[in-house]
Design a protein around this motif. Sequence first.
Motif, short mmCIF file in Angstrom:
data_model
loop_
_atom_site.label_atom_id
_atom_site.label_comp_id
_atom_site.label_asym_id
_atom_site.label_seq_id
_atom_site.Cartn_x
_atom_site.Cartn_y
_atom_site.Cartn_z
N GLN B 170 0.87 -1.19 0.00
CA GLN B 170 0.00 0.00 0.00
C GLN B 170 0.90 1.23 0.00
O GLN B 170 1.09 1.88 1.04
N PRO B 171 1.51 1.53 -1.17
CA PRO B 171 2.61 2.51 -1.20
C PRO B 171 2.19 3.96 -0.96
O PRO B 171 3.05 4.83 -0.91
N THR B 172 0.90 4.21 -0.78
CA THR B 172 0.46 5.58 -0.55
C THR B 172 -0.02 5.82 0.89
O THR B 172 -0.45 6.91 1.21
N ASN B 197 -1.92 11.85 -5.03
CA ASN B 197 -1.03 12.09 -6.18
C ASN B 197 0.45 11.95 -5.83
O ASN B 197 1.30 12.66 -6.38
N ASP B 198 0.75 11.03 -4.93
CA ASP B 198 2.14 10.80 -4.55
C ASP B 198 2.20 9.46 -3.82
O ASP B 198 1.17 8.89 -3.49
N ARG B 199 3.42 8.98 -3.60
CA ARG B 199 3.60 7.74 -2.86
C ARG B 199 4.85 7.84 -1.99
O ARG B 199 5.66 8.73 -2.18
N ASP B 201 7.31 5.67 -1.64
CA ASP B 201 8.53 4.98 -2.08
C ASP B 201 9.25 5.71 -3.20
O ASP B 201 10.24 5.21 -3.72
N THR B 202 8.75 6.86 -3.61
CA THR B 202 9.39 7.55 -4.73
C THR B 202 10.12 8.82 -4.29
O THR B 202 10.76 9.47 -5.11
#
Lengths: 472, 281
Positions: B170-172, B197-199, B201-202
């Motif tokens: 659940q990267p967000t 509009n983002d996560r 892991d980035t």
Amino acid sequence: MKTIHKIFSKITLLIFLVAFIFLGCEREISGEAVVASFSSTADVFIDSPVGMGSDFYFPYAGSKLTAWSVDENEAYQGTASMRFDVPNEDDSNGNYAGAIFRIEGAGRDLSQYDALTFWVKASQGVTIGEFGFGEDFLENKFRATIQNTSVGTSWQKVIIPLPDASRLTEERGMFRYAAGTQATNGFGYTFWIDELKFEKLGTIAQPRPSISNGEDVTVNTFIGVKINIDNLNQTFNLGNGQDITITTAPSYFTFTSTDPSVASVNSSGVIEINAAGTAVVTASLNGVEAKGSLIINSLGSFSFPPTPTRNPDDVISIFSNHYTNTNVDFYNGYWQPYQTTESADFSVNDDDFLNYTNFNFVGIQFASPTINLTSLANLHFNMYIPNEVPSNFDFLVTVVDFGPDGVNGGTDDTRQQLFVRKTPSIVADSWMTFEFSLNGLTNRNNVGLLIFENINFSSLTNLYLDNIYFYN
Amino acid sequence: MNFINKNKSKLRLPLFAFAIVLFSSCENGETQTVTTKSELVWSDEFDTDGAPDSNKWTFDIGDGTAQGIPGWGNNELQYYTDRPENIVVQDGMLHITANKETFMGATYTSAKILTKGLYETKYGRFEARIKLPWGKGLWPAFWMLGDDADGTVTWPNIGEIDIMEYRGQQPTITHGSVHGPGYSGATPITKSYELTNDRFDTGFHIFGIEWGENYINYYVDDVLYNQITPADLPEGANWVFNSNQFYIILNMAVGGNFLENPDLNTVFPQTMIVDYVRVYK
């Protein structure tokens, strides 16, 4: 988004100034000073097509041309959706639905987006074969497709990530789809698509491009052969944590050969073999190294089989570049479940060769229509066995006449078996010529099938065939 | 982190807090007051390459068996080591890396560091700037445990404050929780925060709490997303965050009760990168 806009406007301004300076002595500023930029409109279909022009729907050959319409009784949002009526498989007007949506006019700049998204539902639960974009029936340069989307009967959102948005600065292919009835026993259904648009989701991450399905594939080949790199994919992780894989056109990738003098590769992913030796072709997509490679093992000059010299009037050709071939249904029927044979056909200097790999048996069918060999009672073919002839080599060619009913099977089929036994004349790395009389096939006016097979546990796995023809 | 999440997001903020959150999303509107404590009293900026600073951090090694809790009490799959393959400071960042490898009977390795016995305190603002890993079965955390008085007080009575917990699938979404007597394990006081509009892991994100008498405020970047007070506890439960000294923990677990185990699609190695950990009073 804002930053991009700002930078862009600065660039525009800069170029404007430069142009102004250059053109300062002119009486007026040239119109060329304005940077040509393409529309970055996001919407493709909301309640009607957006910015597509009037001539934008181009169905695929063989598909039902009337499959698409605008439905004002169904919408995820607003007042209308796109309706796709997938025909039954026996529909004489086309047995599947599929088309591209191409902008009539200039393409769009999609570089600020990261996905094409839409909402979809169907009249029954179905798996829809292909959704994508980037196909324009011109170069199809940036085609990108997701396969086998599971669609239910209530609205769901589909996300197709852009494999590399920076490449999409002038794209006309806004949408493509192909939907058949393979999963519905041949019966048609309807699906609806709404709110089709490009978006910047910000949640698409972890790109993992691959070529050759992510495997390191070795290819034994020859000077002059051209090889298309295939099985090109881009995989992302979506915001919901799910991975999604996009079948991705070669133009998104940058290809590299470790030794272009042996094997050069162009931007379309076509490898050309230039010399003997070994080279490894790899790729990257938007700076990320792709998993998988093609290991090119060039054996040097290709030896061609003897050029056929028989009069074309005395020949019915199944596979040869020297004669006009009769209508062939398939060169590899892939009869499941027992057949393992795959095809790796290739061309050298525009001369084509059948290459059967992982061979056990294979059929070539030419039954549309069957051919009459009453006066052409001989079979010719050339065979080449690369590397070595297995010690247990034993090979059988079967010619099948389909009988008066003209179809494979039934009670009236007859066949002749032609044995190729292991003898000193069966050698590797050299073209061999085989010629057989078909006089044993009494009825041969409805011949429709040739079968090549290993017998008695022969372990031949790789062979090339050429100049397969019947002659008088 | 004995924490079987039930994904319930209890809304515990009074209405005015909602208004503030809404305002914070407006570009030129009022800014939310996220933090109030600004005197830096402890930090690790991870500026010296090599092993973590032994004056600040100690390790937990193994699979929990030696501590009497195999799988660290949650059926976790990793074996913690202090090897550079699992934990190293480089380029100004702490890297905690989960590897898929057979090691000491486990199938994964990772690392866990604590300030236990080296820095323990009560109240303050605790934050870390972290880029998280991704993929099913990865469970990184930035959290705190109360001192156990040489083993005389046991969990959950010692108190647990989870500043950041995250499921790689659940990267967000991040989770902030407290565990104590009567509200631990499967029933912590918790709330999730999802990026739009983002996560996680980035890029790097700041995960923090501001903790004072009878409150713990949770924030991510510049968004205050929850406040937990004694009023949020089950009736009769004790607020165990006004007396004990707490220490800081950074770790990455693999698999376990909080999430599903990794599968073939989980990409290894995975690294949690920590720019800094800071404590303000």
